[in-house]
Design an enzyme around this catalytic site. Sequence first.
Site, PDB file in Angstrom:
ATOM      1  CG  ASN A 144      39.205  44.102  30.930  1.00  0.00           C
ATOM      2  OD1 ASN A 144      39.541  42.955  30.705  1.00  0.00           O
ATOM      3  ND2 ASN A 144      39.095  44.582  32.167  1.00  0.00           N
ATOM      4  CE1 TYR A 244      33.832  40.858  34.564  1.00  0.00           C
ATOM      5  CE2 TYR A 244      35.408  39.357  35.564  1.00  0.00           C
ATOM      6  CZ  TYR A 244      35.025  40.631  35.218  1.00  0.00           C
ATOM      7  OH  TYR A 244      35.837  41.694  35.525  1.00  0.00           O
TER       8      TYR A 244
END
Length: 421
Positions: A144, A244
């Site tokens: 990420n 998210y």
Amino acid sequence: MKLTVVGGGSTYTPELIDGFARLRDTLPMEELVLMDPATDRLELIGALARRIFARQGHTGTITTTTDLDTAVDGADAVLLQLRVGGQAAREQDETWPLDCGCVGQETTGAGGLAKALRTVPVVLDIADRVRRTNPTAWIIDFTNPVGIVTRALLKEGHKAVGLCNVAIGFQRKFAALLGVTPADVHLDHVGLNHLTWETGVRLGGPEGENVLPKLLTDHGDTIAADLHLPRTLLDRLAVVPSYYLRYYYAHDEVVRELRTKPSRAAEVAAMERQLLELYADPALDEKPELLSKRGGAYYSEAAVDLAAALLSGAGSPHQVVNTYNNGTLPFLPDDAVIEVQAAIGPTGPAPLSVPALDPLYAGLMANVTAYEDLALDAALRGGRDRVFRALLAHPLVGQYAYADTLTDQLIAHNQEHLAWA
């Protein structure tokens, strides 16, 4: 077949090993190399990995090394799962943005930018060494922020595909709710990494019946509870956003929550200590149940499926990956990295066509894509002003006073990882 995992000393790795062992017919390999500079963790996890292979009857060899060039030499695919700065850096990413009333999170907002600035130069150095040592190897990025990291890799001409476990998690959950196998469920999954929506849930493939309306009618309360969003919002949107999206749709509520509880980084660090104690048990020869709480659920299955399709044409014909837009979404640049269903084969991913998107989603995607462009520029060239511009562009920051303060905080907390600071 040889595969290499860079970041093989991660506590995630036994999840990956378990998938390699269980799905060995899909992805047969003779050699697996775990590479990591953290020798103590690497040897611990390498020993557990060998026990898992032995328990499940996998005949492949597992080796460990701290030398990257040795690790990638002759590899058919290299999987990247890095955390530059470790959990200590993540702890900072999740806390200092809260001082400005902004979400503190490791992959989005100011914390996500900090992670990108630390990570992109390291990943590009690794990829350059992979290309020098073994230019035919595929790079599969699970590091990420996947969208920005994958864009950096592709921009430099690397054979790279980004991977996230959000889509496969939804596939498994929806299959269970519908009483079908995961292979029966095809998601109309669209967006950017960690900014995605399920706009359709189809049975049998891309042209199958869309059962999303029924899924929301029959199981909307369950889905909403998993996302920590109100059922009424899902009904109004008529899509399923990834969890998210809560950072955008309920930003202030999330900030209040984050200010009143331990950070996720602190929770994960404590969990990692427990996992490492379990991994040290010479009798342990399977992934422990605690690992399911660490995050990354189904990562191994997604990774096996993708690697098999890239290397031999096996695996699922359509998979959700991060790759160049190349006209798939006409409102984004061709070199934007999007997360969509794609046909996967040895030549790489080819995104499937996507129907015109509601401006509610297209607008946010365009905004975050602009931020990612500025974030990558900051990661590649450095400089306070580039960091400020990226923060000012991010919809979770957006105000110049916040962007100024967060820029100073970001640089102060990450100086050891920023060559230009």
